[in-house]
Design a protein around this motif. Structure first.
Motif, PDB file in Angstrom:
ATOM      1  N   ASP A  54       0.576  -1.018  -0.028  1.00  0.00           N
ATOM      2  CA  ASP A  54       0.354  -0.216  -0.308  1.00  0.00           C
ATOM      3  C   ASP A  54       0.954   1.871  -0.061  1.00  0.00           C
ATOM      4  O   ASP A  54       0.654   2.386  -0.511  1.00  0.00           O
ATOM      5  N   TRP A  66       2.655   1.833  -3.331  1.00  0.00           N
ATOM      6  CA  TRP A  66       1.371   2.108  -4.204  1.00  0.00           C
ATOM      7  C   TRP A  66       1.018   3.214  -4.380  1.00  0.00           C
ATOM      8  O   TRP A  66       1.122   3.631  -5.049  1.00  0.00           O
ATOM      9  N   ARG A  67       0.929   3.666  -3.575  1.00  0.00           N
ATOM     10  CA  ARG A  67       0.192   5.322  -2.992  1.00  0.00           C
ATOM     11  C   ARG A  67       1.301   6.508  -3.235  1.00  0.00           C
ATOM     12  O   ARG A  67       0.881   7.041  -3.796  1.00  0.00           O
ATOM     13  N   ALA A  68       2.532   6.236  -3.157  1.00  0.00           N
ATOM     14  CA  ALA A  68       4.060   6.349  -3.399  1.00  0.00           C
ATOM     15  C   ALA A  68       3.247   7.235  -5.140  1.00  0.00           C
ATOM     16  O   ALA A  68       3.837   7.912  -5.883  1.00  0.00           O
ATOM     17  N   TYR A  69       3.458   5.877  -6.032  1.00  0.00           N
ATOM     18  CA  TYR A  69       3.229   5.636  -7.142  1.00  0.00           C
ATOM     19  C   TYR A  69       2.028   6.086  -7.288  1.00  0.00           C
ATOM     20  O   TYR A  69       2.518   7.304  -8.559  1.00  0.00           O
ATOM     21  N   GLY A  70       1.658   5.782  -6.973  1.00  0.00           N
ATOM     22  CA  GLY A  70      -0.080   7.134  -7.116  1.00  0.00           C
ATOM     23  C   GLY A  70       0.154   8.273  -7.100  1.00  0.00           C
ATOM     24  O   GLY A  70      -0.607   9.017  -8.058  1.00  0.00           O
ATOM     25  N   MET A  71       0.881   9.009  -6.436  1.00  0.00           N
ATOM     26  CA  MET A  71       0.993  10.486  -6.184  1.00  0.00           C
ATOM     27  C   MET A  71       1.964  10.842  -6.803  1.00  0.00           C
ATOM     28  O   MET A  71       1.317  11.785  -7.725  1.00  0.00           O
ATOM     29  N   ARG A 112       2.421   8.982  -9.657  1.00  0.00           N
ATOM     30  CA  ARG A 112       1.337   9.402 -11.637  1.00  0.00           C
ATOM     31  C   ARG A 112       0.781  10.747 -11.808  1.00  0.00           C
ATOM     32  O   ARG A 112       0.376  10.530 -12.355  1.00  0.00           O
ATOM     33  N   PHE A 113      -0.083  11.099 -10.498  1.00  0.00           N
ATOM     34  CA  PHE A 113      -0.950  12.042 -10.558  1.00  0.00           C
ATOM     35  C   PHE A 113      -1.342  13.240 -10.304  1.00  0.00           C
ATOM     36  O   PHE A 113      -1.379  14.526 -10.298  1.00  0.00           O
ATOM     37  N   ALA A 114      -0.339  13.636  -9.559  1.00  0.00           N
ATOM     38  CA  ALA A 114       0.468  14.802  -8.305  1.00  0.00           C
ATOM     39  C   ALA A 114       0.020  16.144  -9.680  1.00  0.00           C
ATOM     40  O   ALA A 114       0.412  16.075 -10.770  1.00  0.00           O
ATOM     41  N   ARG A 115      -0.280  16.663 -10.081  1.00  0.00           N
ATOM     42  CA  ARG A 115      -0.475  18.525 -10.453  1.00  0.00           C
ATOM     43  C   ARG A 115       0.815  19.806 -10.020  1.00  0.00           C
ATOM     44  O   ARG A 115       1.286  20.588 -10.297  1.00  0.00           O
ATOM     45  N   THR A 116       1.281  19.381  -8.543  1.00  0.00           N
ATOM     46  CA  THR A 116       1.826  20.455  -8.228  1.00  0.00           C
ATOM     47  C   THR A 116       2.879  19.383  -6.914  1.00  0.00           C
ATOM     48  O   THR A 116       1.938  18.858  -6.314  1.00  0.00           O
ATOM     49  N   ILE A 117       4.672  19.383  -6.875  1.00  0.00           N
ATOM     50  CA  ILE A 117       5.375  19.108  -5.642  1.00  0.00           C
ATOM     51  C   ILE A 117       6.264  19.332  -5.718  1.00  0.00           C
ATOM     52  O   ILE A 117       6.658  19.301  -6.625  1.00  0.00           O
ATOM     53  N   GLU A 128       9.317  15.827  -1.299  1.00  0.00           N
ATOM     54  CA  GLU A 128       7.824  15.252  -1.383  1.00  0.00           C
ATOM     55  C   GLU A 128       8.987  13.751  -2.277  1.00  0.00           C
ATOM     56  O   GLU A 128       8.354  13.031  -2.576  1.00  0.00           O
ATOM     57  N   VAL A 158       5.007  23.067 -10.400  1.00  0.00           N
ATOM     58  CA  VAL A 158       3.819  22.046 -11.253  1.00  0.00           C
ATOM     59  C   VAL A 158       4.905  21.681 -12.403  1.00  0.00           C
ATOM     60  O   VAL A 158       3.862  20.523 -12.933  1.00  0.00           O
TER      61      VAL A 158
END
Lengths: 348, 348
Positions: free
Chosen positions: A266, A269-274, A276-281, A285, A337
């Motif tokens: 978990d 995969w959550r790290a991967y999900g972030m 893959r989908f974050a718009r600003t980072i 992080e 961004v």
């Protein structure tokens, strides 16, 4: 501008090849060398610095050495370009921020780099992927011989190679390995490693060497004392401790997975999900998330993702790389961004 | 088992159709009715309850009404099946947990449901997608007439329809709308809405009605007093306030986007990323993340994702639905893993 050419390929040390590369990101050997008959840089005038840079550059670019060497004039580089070189581990922060004539010569795939007019006149580096200290050392010995055949090194029969800082006198060698230790960090056992390592006079540093914090769960372990030690001793000192740390990290990874496989999956995969989908980072992080993803790929939790794709992101998502990529200066929110966009495209 | 059949299709009210459906999830009208000549259920013996259930069931399933009606014996249902019906908003928690003969008749696509032996002998519900209170009311009036043609309602010319609880006496009607107000929650302006609504004697409740917390930023607004009011008044009371809340939420959404588009996009997409990649996830976190995703779809931040896909997940990711889907009882950690798997497959 030559620097832009570097963007297109990442350093070989990020390939994720080599022994123990699930834990040992890279192995590095560097030598400090100075030209004979010149003052150290702390006492050199601008004219002398300029002469040292020119003499060194010409020697490095001469036939025997020049094969594939790219020489970059660091003084003329823009601040973003200098930071770009720092981010790639090709020059030090100090070298980037210094003044006067200085440069860096880069070998193919950035395996070799030679800083001119950093703390010493010359700083030779060989950087390899995985746990390959001896390979790096062999390559360094050849490189050092080649350079020495063209340049007269400052050498004392009593002390060995003379260096600007006494801690480097003798072999002038520092050997280091960059370890990725997310499981030890996660379980708060990393301090035990620090403690053990410092007891035997090795240094633990962050991702960008001296004076930098650990980031992305990377730790650089290197020798501290060079005077009165043979090269072989310095390497053996690292070799005495690194396999134990590797084993420790690996055991903790296994027990983390055994105790709570879904919990670890978990997290990864959550790290991967972030990513893959974050718009600003932010950069921080990103490092933290990439560390989890790197762990996941190495533990085969994430398949279908090359480890070099992940390794390269650690470098490519950094501020100067993003700005080089965009071709303009970006403020911090713009970078966040741009970083998110870059990572998304990279992973897709 | 008939309940299993319901799994294959979600209620029509989740379709995301109907006016203002970006904010109004659903509109609901329910009537409380009791059979004449029998005691209220609090005072009914098991024999009487059984007779009421049989009489009601037979009437509901008789030709005129039976078209497409599915009758479920709630007493005989397993605890998971009962919770499944609660999660779908077809029966109340109280009905699920009560004792004795009781059931629920369901219309096509769950637009109509009639609980038998809940607090009153009959509780008729019409549930529509979007802001369609009047449509729901018209449909309810027809349904009520049909049922009344088969059953003798307890009615007083002085008080109107008689109900177990005095707050329902008169029309026996409660009208409610389920609002999705993530922007007002995010900006902490939701309390202002509560305050305004409670001043005019409307109730604000959570996703599962009386006594439940808000979840997923859903709030149900309904009338409180029915005695001495005409149906038209009750509906108008809701209609007086809901458009203002819709406008308020919509304005805040717009200014959130205007002030920091990347921030809002980031929030929405990260929520989506978590749902797409988590390997274990609680019900609460799911509701929170789905709320962000629902906002994102309605604001066109996320395209290529149907709103009904999101709406249905609010229901399908709940504990009993997961267990029905798996066909067995799961403890809480198992449910969290099953939920993450279900959501991942659903969104992919």
């Amino acid at each position: 501008m030559e620097i832009a050419e570097l963007q297109r390929q990442a350093g070989e040390w990020l390939s994720g090849q080599g022994p123990e590369s699930d834990i040992v990101m890279s192995s590095r050997v560097r030598l400090a060398r100075n030209l004979g008959g010149r003052p150290f840089l702390t006492r050199a005038t601008d004219e002398v610095k300029t002469e040292i840079e020119r003499t060194s550059r010409e020697a490095l670019l001469s036939a025997a050495l020049a094969e594939g060497l790219l020489y970059i004039n660091v003084m003329d580089a823009t601040p973003i370009e200098r930071l770009f070189l720092v981010e790639r581990h090709l020059i030090s922060k100090e070298h980037a921020n210094a003044s006067g004539q200085r440069g860096v010569a880069l070998g193919k795939k950035e395996r070799i780099s030679i800083m001119v007019n950093e703390e010493d006149h010359l700083r030779l580096q060989v950087l390899c992927s995985g746990y390959q200290l001896r390979e790096a050392w062999v390559e360094m010995a050849t490189l050092d011989d080649k350079v020495e055949s063209r340049l007269d090194y400052a050498f004392s029969s009593q002390f060995g190679y003379l260096t600007a800082c006494p801690t480097n006198v003798g072999t002038g060698m520092r050997v280091s390995v960059m370890l990725h230790l997310p499981a030890l960090v996660m379980t708060r056992q990393i301090d035990k490693v620090f403690h053990a390592v410092s007891k035997i006079n090795l240094a633990v540093r962050g991702l960008y060497g001296e004076g930098t914090n650990s980031s992305g769960d990377f730790f650089q372990i290197s020798n501290q004392v060079t005077l009165g030690r043979a090269e072989e001793d310095l390497i053996r000192q690292i070799e005495d401790v690194v396999p134990q740390i590797i084993k420790y990290e690996r055991n903790v990874r296994e027990s983390l997975f055994k105790d709570n496989p879904k919990g670890l999956e978990d997290r990864v995969w959550r790290a991967y999900g972030m990513l893959r989908f974050a718009r600003t980072i932010t950069s921080n992080e990103t490092m933290e998330l990439l560390s989890q993803v790197r762990l996941g790929v190495n533990m085969k939790i994430i398949e279908d993702l090359d480890i070099n794709t992940v390794n390269e992101l650690f470098i490519l998502a950094q501020p100067a790389h993003l700005q080089m990529c965009k071709g303009k200066k970006l403020d911090s929110p713009e970078r966040d961004v741009a970083r998110a966009t870059f990572i998304r495209n990279w992973l897709e």
